[in-house]
Design an enzyme around this catalytic site. Structure first.
Site, PDB file in Angstrom:
ATOM      1  N   VAL A   1     -29.324 -30.689   9.912  1.00 34.84           N
ATOM      2  CA  VAL A   1     -29.168 -30.184  11.486  1.00 34.84           C
ATOM      3  C   VAL A   1     -30.534 -30.698  12.165  1.00 34.84           C
ATOM      4  O   VAL A   1     -30.561 -31.200  13.203  1.00 34.84           O
ATOM      5  CB  VAL A   1     -28.734 -28.813  11.582  1.00 34.84           C
ATOM      6  CG1 VAL A   1     -28.816 -28.473  12.996  1.00 34.84           C
ATOM      7  CG2 VAL A   1     -27.181 -28.542  10.985  1.00 34.84           C
ATOM      8  N   CYS A   2     -31.658 -30.334  11.552  1.00 36.84           N
ATOM      9  CA  CYS A   2     -32.833 -30.535  11.714  1.00 36.84           C
ATOM     10  C   CYS A   2     -33.324 -31.938  12.326  1.00 36.84           C
ATOM     11  O   CYS A   2     -33.661 -32.620  13.393  1.00 36.84           O
ATOM     12  CB  CYS A   2     -34.061 -30.138  11.078  1.00 36.84           C
ATOM     13  SG  CYS A   2     -33.961 -28.309  10.988  1.00 36.84           S
ATOM     14  N   THR A   3     -32.686 -32.996  11.374  1.00 40.26           N
ATOM     15  CA  THR A   3     -32.862 -34.478  11.299  1.00 40.26           C
ATOM     16  C   THR A   3     -31.853 -34.903  12.786  1.00 40.26           C
ATOM     17  O   THR A   3     -32.420 -35.602  13.483  1.00 40.26           O
ATOM     18  CB  THR A   3     -32.427 -35.143  10.089  1.00 40.26           C
ATOM     19  OG1 THR A   3     -33.158 -34.861   9.263  1.00 40.26           O
ATOM     20  CG2 THR A   3     -32.503 -36.643  10.406  1.00 40.26           C
TER      21      THR A   3
END
Length: 158
Positions: free
Chosen positions: A46-48
Site C-alpha cells: 500500500v505504501c508503494t
C-alpha cells in the site's frame, strides 16, 4: 498525544531526507504549500502504491505551488533505495525515533501499525487537510489535490 487537526498550526519538522540533506518545514512558510504524508513502511504494497500515485501526479502538485514530502520511520538508506527503485521525484524523510509522527499525533492502526495520514499545510503554516486512511492510498492524493485546487491560491511567479 494530541492529533493535529484542520486549522491547527503545523508542528516544526526537522528531519533528514534520502539524500542526507536537512529538511525544515519552517523554510516553506510564506512561500509554498506542503503536502506531508506519513506512511508506515518503504516497499510495502500500500505504501508503494501511495508513493507511486504521488509520483504520477507530482507535476499537478508542483503546478499548484506545493511541495510533496513523505515521512516514515525507515532509515535514510532505505528511503534512498525506495525512491530510486520507484523513481520518486520528491523527498522522503527519516523519522527514525517517531518524534515528528508523535508531534503530529499520527495514530496507530489497530494500536500496532504506524498510521497513514496526509496533511496539507498552507504557506502560513496552517493545516488545511488531515486525511487518515490506512488502505485508501489514492484517496490521500485525490484529497490533497482537491484542497489545493479549492484554495484558489496560485504560486507567485519566479
Amino acid at each position: 498525544m494530541t492529533a493535529i487537526k484542520q486549522g491547527d498550526p503545523a508542528p516544526d519538522v526537522r528531519l533528514t531526507d534520502q539524500h542526507g540533506r536537512s529538511f525544515d518545514l519552517a523554510e516553506f512558510r510564506g512561500k509554498k504549500w506542503v503536502v506531508l504524508f506519513f506512511y508506515p513502511k518503504d516497499d510495502s504494497p500500500v505504501c508503494t502504491r501511495e508513493a507511486c500515485v504521488f509520483r504520477d501526479t507530482y507535476e499537478q502538485f508542483v503546478g499548484a505551488g506545493a511541495e510533496v514530502v513523505g515521512v516514515s520511520s525507515d532509515s535514510v538508506e532505505s528511503h534512498k533505495t525506495f525512491a530510486e527503485k520507484q523513481r520518486l521525484p520528491f523527498r522522503l524523510l527519516s523519522d527514525a525515533d517517531g518524534a515528528v509522527r508523535k508531534a503530529f499525533g499520527v495514530p496507530k492502526t489497530m494500536g500496532v501499525f504506524p498510521g497513514r495520514v496526509t496533511y496539507v499545510i498552507d504557506p502560513g503554516g496552517v493545516v488545511r487537510l488531515t486525511f487518515n486512511s490506512q488502505l485508501n492510498a489514492a484517496g490521500h492524493v485525490a484529497e490533497a489535490l482537491r484542497v489545493l485546487r479549492e484554495s484558489g491560491e496560485r504560486p507567485s511567479p519566479k
